[in-house]
Design a protein around this motif. Structure first.
Motif, PDB file in Angstrom:
ATOM      1  N   GLU A 276       0.866  -1.171   0.000  1.00  0.00           N
ATOM      2  CA  GLU A 276       0.000   0.000   0.000  1.00  0.00           C
ATOM      3  C   GLU A 276       0.908   1.228   0.000  1.00  0.00           C
ATOM      4  O   GLU A 276       1.408   1.622   1.052  1.00  0.00           O
ATOM      5  CB  GLU A 276      -0.918   0.014   1.228  1.00  0.00           C
ATOM      6  CG  GLU A 276      -2.003  -1.044   1.209  1.00  0.00           C
ATOM      7  CD  GLU A 276      -3.117  -0.704   0.219  1.00  0.00           C
ATOM      8  OE1 GLU A 276      -3.130   0.444  -0.278  1.00  0.00           O
ATOM      9  OE2 GLU A 276      -3.951  -1.579  -0.042  1.00  0.00           O
ATOM     10  N   PRO A 277       1.170   1.820  -1.181  1.00  0.00           N
ATOM     11  CA  PRO A 277       2.154   2.915  -1.281  1.00  0.00           C
ATOM     12  C   PRO A 277       1.929   4.043  -0.289  1.00  0.00           C
ATOM     13  O   PRO A 277       2.865   4.513   0.361  1.00  0.00           O
ATOM     14  CB  PRO A 277       1.979   3.400  -2.729  1.00  0.00           C
ATOM     15  CG  PRO A 277       1.474   2.204  -3.461  1.00  0.00           C
ATOM     16  CD  PRO A 277       0.595   1.481  -2.494  1.00  0.00           C
TER      17      PRO A 277
ATOM     18  N   ALA B 260       4.395   4.873   2.810  1.00  0.00           N
ATOM     19  CA  ALA B 260       5.063   6.172   2.909  1.00  0.00           C
ATOM     20  C   ALA B 260       4.865   6.776   4.303  1.00  0.00           C
ATOM     21  O   ALA B 260       5.797   7.316   4.904  1.00  0.00           O
ATOM     22  CB  ALA B 260       4.532   7.118   1.839  1.00  0.00           C
ATOM     23  N   ILE B 261       3.626   6.663   4.816  1.00  0.00           N
ATOM     24  CA  ILE B 261       3.334   7.190   6.157  1.00  0.00           C
ATOM     25  C   ILE B 261       4.114   6.412   7.215  1.00  0.00           C
ATOM     26  O   ILE B 261       4.672   6.993   8.150  1.00  0.00           O
ATOM     27  CB  ILE B 261       1.825   7.117   6.444  1.00  0.00           C
ATOM     28  CG1 ILE B 261       1.066   8.059   5.496  1.00  0.00           C
ATOM     29  CG2 ILE B 261       1.530   7.476   7.894  1.00  0.00           C
ATOM     30  CD1 ILE B 261      -0.433   7.948   5.596  1.00  0.00           C
ATOM     31  N   LYS B 262       4.168   5.099   7.033  1.00  0.00           N
ATOM     32  CA  LYS B 262       4.912   4.258   7.993  1.00  0.00           C
ATOM     33  C   LYS B 262       6.392   4.631   7.996  1.00  0.00           C
ATOM     34  O   LYS B 262       7.025   4.718   9.049  1.00  0.00           O
ATOM     35  CB  LYS B 262       4.752   2.785   7.638  1.00  0.00           C
ATOM     36  CG  LYS B 262       5.475   1.852   8.600  1.00  0.00           C
ATOM     37  CD  LYS B 262       5.289   0.407   8.199  1.00  0.00           C
ATOM     38  CE  LYS B 262       5.999  -0.510   9.203  1.00  0.00           C
ATOM     39  NZ  LYS B 262       7.436  -0.256   9.290  1.00  0.00           N
ATOM     40  N   LYS B 263       6.946   4.849   6.801  1.00  0.00           N
ATOM     41  CA  LYS B 263       8.358   5.222   6.701  1.00  0.00           C
ATOM     42  C   LYS B 263       8.624   6.548   7.411  1.00  0.00           C
ATOM     43  O   LYS B 263       9.623   6.718   8.114  1.00  0.00           O
ATOM     44  CB  LYS B 263       8.756   5.325   5.227  1.00  0.00           C
ATOM     45  CG  LYS B 263      10.237   5.569   5.000  1.00  0.00           C
ATOM     46  CD  LYS B 263      10.565   5.572   3.517  1.00  0.00           C
ATOM     47  CE  LYS B 263      12.066   5.802   3.300  1.00  0.00           C
ATOM     48  NZ  LYS B 263      12.407   5.804   1.853  1.00  0.00           N
TER      49      LYS B 263
ATOM     50  N   ASP C 292       8.376   5.987  11.163  1.00  0.00           N
ATOM     51  CA  ASP C 292       9.569   5.281  11.650  1.00  0.00           C
ATOM     52  C   ASP C 292      10.740   6.248  11.803  1.00  0.00           C
ATOM     53  O   ASP C 292      11.503   6.172  12.773  1.00  0.00           O
ATOM     54  CB  ASP C 292       9.946   4.159  10.677  1.00  0.00           C
ATOM     55  CG  ASP C 292       8.991   2.980  10.760  1.00  0.00           C
ATOM     56  OD1 ASP C 292       8.271   2.896  11.762  1.00  0.00           O
ATOM     57  OD2 ASP C 292       8.977   2.148   9.836  1.00  0.00           O
ATOM     58  N   ALA C 293      10.875   7.177  10.821  1.00  0.00           N
ATOM     59  CA  ALA C 293      11.951   8.172  10.881  1.00  0.00           C
ATOM     60  C   ALA C 293      11.759   9.106  12.073  1.00  0.00           C
ATOM     61  O   ALA C 293      12.717   9.450  12.784  1.00  0.00           O
ATOM     62  CB  ALA C 293      12.003   8.970   9.581  1.00  0.00           C
ATOM     63  N   GLU C 294      10.497   9.520  12.321  1.00  0.00           N
ATOM     64  CA  GLU C 294      10.206  10.395  13.459  1.00  0.00           C
ATOM     65  C   GLU C 294      10.487   9.679  14.786  1.00  0.00           C
ATOM     66  O   GLU C 294      11.015  10.284  15.723  1.00  0.00           O
ATOM     67  CB  GLU C 294       8.744  10.842  13.405  1.00  0.00           C
ATOM     68  CG  GLU C 294       8.439  11.784  12.244  1.00  0.00           C
ATOM     69  CD  GLU C 294       6.956  12.113  12.161  1.00  0.00           C
ATOM     70  OE1 GLU C 294       6.184  11.581  12.983  1.00  0.00           O
ATOM     71  OE2 GLU C 294       6.571  12.898  11.271  1.00  0.00           O
ATOM     72  N   LEU C 295      10.138   8.400  14.833  1.00  0.00           N
ATOM     73  CA  LEU C 295      10.384   7.626  16.052  1.00  0.00           C
ATOM     74  C   LEU C 295      11.874   7.484  16.322  1.00  0.00           C
ATOM     75  O   LEU C 295      12.327   7.621  17.466  1.00  0.00           O
ATOM     76  CB  LEU C 295       9.751   6.242  15.924  1.00  0.00           C
ATOM     77  CG  LEU C 295       9.938   5.298  17.114  1.00  0.00           C
ATOM     78  CD1 LEU C 295       9.303   5.897  18.356  1.00  0.00           C
ATOM     79  CD2 LEU C 295       9.327   3.935  16.810  1.00  0.00           C
TER      80      LEU C 295
END
Length: 279
Positions: free
Chosen positions: A198-199, A203-206, A209-212
């Motif tokens: 699910e593009p 993208a939101i997950k990526k 993850d970066a924010e976390l």
């Protein structure tokens, strides 16, 4: 499958009991309050953790003959009611079923009121049955095509299983080794990461993850700074005490006064160090 659910809920209940006994007892009392006035209370073994069984793809199930649907629905009602579960039929193709399913989830998770008009026990429609809102008398007894088997089977649950099998002889049965540990399911999903791409969601997950990771590094940096600050604070405190001891001797030779001032200086500096330790 009902046995597997029971194993999982028992494990979670044990964890909850050890983690917060007060809340666990409160939840247990609430379950007892829901069931103790029910006519079937002696035959029910409800879990402390609410369980809602979802029957997905109702749009496909609805294409079966009415007689087959009737016995499958009654069997599901029996197993859910006997174990103290809720039951909901859903289909992504039928929006009303999804809306009612969400309403039931909100009821279990956030204690929002569930309108009686949303509940349904008729097998010709999608089932929506809340916990403790069914009864063994309204479900009825299993009806087997081969009556000779009924005499050899004593457990009512087994009778319901055979009833469903007789009406669906070619149905694929669920495996006996269903995972009871959430980690097993996670490992299976991780082995097929690109099966359901699910593009937008990816993208939101990526991004999250970066924010976390950024937040984790900030917390680690703050901890390191705090640790260095405490070490520096202890060193400064020791130096301050030594300096005061020298200064006291410059102004007076009275040992009692010097001793009292030493104690006062120590008290003030140690209080400061304790403050730093708790920051």
């Amino acid at each position: 499958w009902s046995q597997k659910i029971k194993e999982v809920t028992n494990d979670l209940s044990n964890v909850a009991r050890m983690d917060n006994p007060f809340l666990f007892d409160k939840a247990k009392n609430k379950v007892n309050d829901i069931w103790h006035k029910h006519d079937d209370f002696k035959h029910i073994s409800p879990p402390v953790i609410p369980v809602l069984v979802a029957g997905n793809k109702y749009d496909l199930f609805a294409k079966n003959e009415p007689e087959k649907k009737k016995w499958v629905c009654r069997a599901l009602r029996f197993f859910c009611h006997r174990n103290g579960y809720g039951l909901a039929f859903t289909s992504s193709q039928e929006k009303p079923t999804m809306n009612t399913f969400r309403a039931m989830l909100s009821h279990y998770l956030f204690y929002q009121a569930l309108l009686p008009s949303k509940l349904e026990k008729e097998h010709t429609r999608p089932l929506f049955i809340n916990i403790a809102n069914d009864s063994l008398s309204s479900i009825g007894q299993p009806k087997m095509i081969d009556p000779s088997l009924a005499n050899s089977i004593k457990d009512v649950g087994e009778l319901w299983i055979h009833t469903v099998r007789e009406h669906f002889p070619n149905a694929k049965l669920a495996p006996d080794n269903l995972p009871t540990d959430f980690e097993e399911e996670t490992e299976e999903k991780a082995s097929e990461p690109n099966k359901y791409e699910e593009p937008k969601i990816d993208a939101i997950k990526k991004q999250k993850d970066a924010e976390l990771e950024k937040y984790r590094k900030q917390v680690e940096r703050q901890r390191n700074l705090a640790s260095h600050s405490k070490a520096a604070g202890r060193k400064i405190a020791a130096d301050v005490i030594k300096m005061h001891q020298k200064n006291f001797k410059l102004f007076t030779n009275d040992k009692q006064i010097i001793s009292a001032l030493d104690k006062l200086a120590n008290h003030l500096v140690l209080s400061w160090v304790a403050y730093l330790e708790n920051e």
